[in-house]
Write a protein that holds these residues in place. Structure first.
Motif, PDB file in Angstrom:
ATOM      1  N   THR A 197       0.885  -1.179  -0.155  1.00 12.23           N
ATOM      2  CA  THR A 197       0.201   0.029   0.135  1.00 12.23           C
ATOM      3  C   THR A 197       0.831   1.214  -0.073  1.00 12.23           C
ATOM      4  N   ALA A 200       2.363   3.525  -5.305  1.00 10.54           N
ATOM      5  CA  ALA A 200       0.922   4.128  -6.149  1.00 10.54           C
ATOM      6  C   ALA A 200       0.554   2.790  -6.820  1.00 10.54           C
ATOM      7  N   GLU A 201       1.555   1.632  -7.529  1.00 11.13           N
ATOM      8  CA  GLU A 201       1.156   0.580  -8.061  1.00 11.13           C
ATOM      9  C   GLU A 201       1.692  -0.953  -8.489  1.00 11.13           C
ATOM     10  N   GLY A 222       1.964  -5.305 -11.567  1.00 10.98           N
ATOM     11  CA  GLY A 222       1.702  -4.624 -13.034  1.00 10.98           C
ATOM     12  C   GLY A 222       1.866  -5.552 -14.185  1.00 10.98           C
ATOM     13  N   GLN A 248       2.557  -4.885 -21.183  1.00  9.53           N
ATOM     14  CA  GLN A 248       1.623  -4.198 -21.787  1.00  9.53           C
ATOM     15  C   GLN A 248       1.977  -4.339 -23.057  1.00  9.53           C
ATOM     16  N   TRP A 251      -7.443  -9.216 -18.392  1.00  8.63           N
ATOM     17  CA  TRP A 251      -6.924  -8.255 -17.649  1.00  8.63           C
ATOM     18  C   TRP A 251      -8.125  -7.985 -16.530  1.00  8.63           C
ATOM     19  N   ARG A 296      -8.203  -7.696 -12.878  1.00  3.78           N
ATOM     20  CA  ARG A 296      -9.161  -6.810 -12.039  1.00  3.78           C
ATOM     21  C   ARG A 296     -10.128  -7.261 -10.895  1.00  3.78           C
ATOM     22  N   ALA A 298      -5.973  -0.801  -5.292  1.00  7.76           N
ATOM     23  CA  ALA A 298      -5.126  -1.047  -5.896  1.00  7.76           C
ATOM     24  C   ALA A 298      -4.514  -0.581  -7.313  1.00  7.76           C
ATOM     25  N   GLY A 299      -3.503   0.347  -7.534  1.00  8.39           N
ATOM     26  CA  GLY A 299      -2.873  -0.014  -8.548  1.00  8.39           C
ATOM     27  C   GLY A 299      -2.527  -0.731  -9.643  1.00  8.39           C
ATOM     28  N   ILE A 300      -2.591  -0.286 -10.965  1.00 10.46           N
ATOM     29  CA  ILE A 300      -1.957  -1.780 -11.467  1.00 10.46           C
ATOM     30  C   ILE A 300      -0.937  -0.380 -12.728  1.00 10.46           C
ATOM     31  N   GLU A 301       0.011  -1.263 -12.567  1.00  5.06           N
ATOM     32  CA  GLU A 301       0.600  -0.348 -13.947  1.00  5.06           C
ATOM     33  C   GLU A 301       0.902  -1.382 -15.203  1.00  5.06           C
TER      34      GLU A 301
END
Length: 142
Positions: free
Chosen positions: A65, A68-69, A72, A75, A87, A91, A102-105
């Motif tokens: 936590t 930010a991400e 990963g 891409q 994906w 999520r 929860a951020g995903i990069e």
């Protein structure tokens, strides 16, 4: 066997998750990923898909936590028409365990490989979906 440990988690994977500390990363690699050539520590999970392993791991493993991400994804290579529907599954699993925050990069392919080489471990799965690779950053149990 132990109570409360998802049966998809092998003893070797459980040991690996226990050894990891805050900020360490683990890669869940699809069947096409060069896991053996990237891994400092290779854990085999042949015959299992990434979504099921992600769900089981997040029952035991908090995401970081303090970044930010903490997740990963590799891409899609520019020009590749693939739309990775897996994906959406990731999520949903992440939201169920960690909430919507929860951020995903999105990580470029060769940068993903470099991060995999620095990861605490790479889990080689039997996942057949393309672009199904994911990096998780371990958080703190509170």
């Amino acid at each position: 066997m132990l109570k409360g440990i998802p049966t998809i988690i092998s003893p070797e994977l459980l040991k690996t998750l226990m050894e990891m500390g805050h900020g360490d990363t683990i890669v869940l690699a699809d069947g096409n990923f060069p896991a053996a050539s990237c891994a400092r520590r290779l854990v085999r999970a042949d015959g299992h898909g990434v979504t099921a392993l992600l769900d089981a791991i997040l029952e035991l493993f908090p995401l970081d936590t303090y970044v930010a991400e903490p997740v990963g994804l590799m891409q899609v290579v520019p020009g590749d028409p693939t739309v990775p529907t897996i994906w959406d599954e990731y999520r949903a699993v992440i939201a169920r365990h960690e909430g919507e925050g929860a951020g995903i990069e999105m990580i470029e392919r060769f940068e993903f490989y470099e991060r995999a080489k620095r990861a605490y471990a790479v889990v080689a799965t039997g996942e057949t979906a393309t672009y199904a690779n994911v990096i998780l950053t371990k958080g703190v149990i509170k």
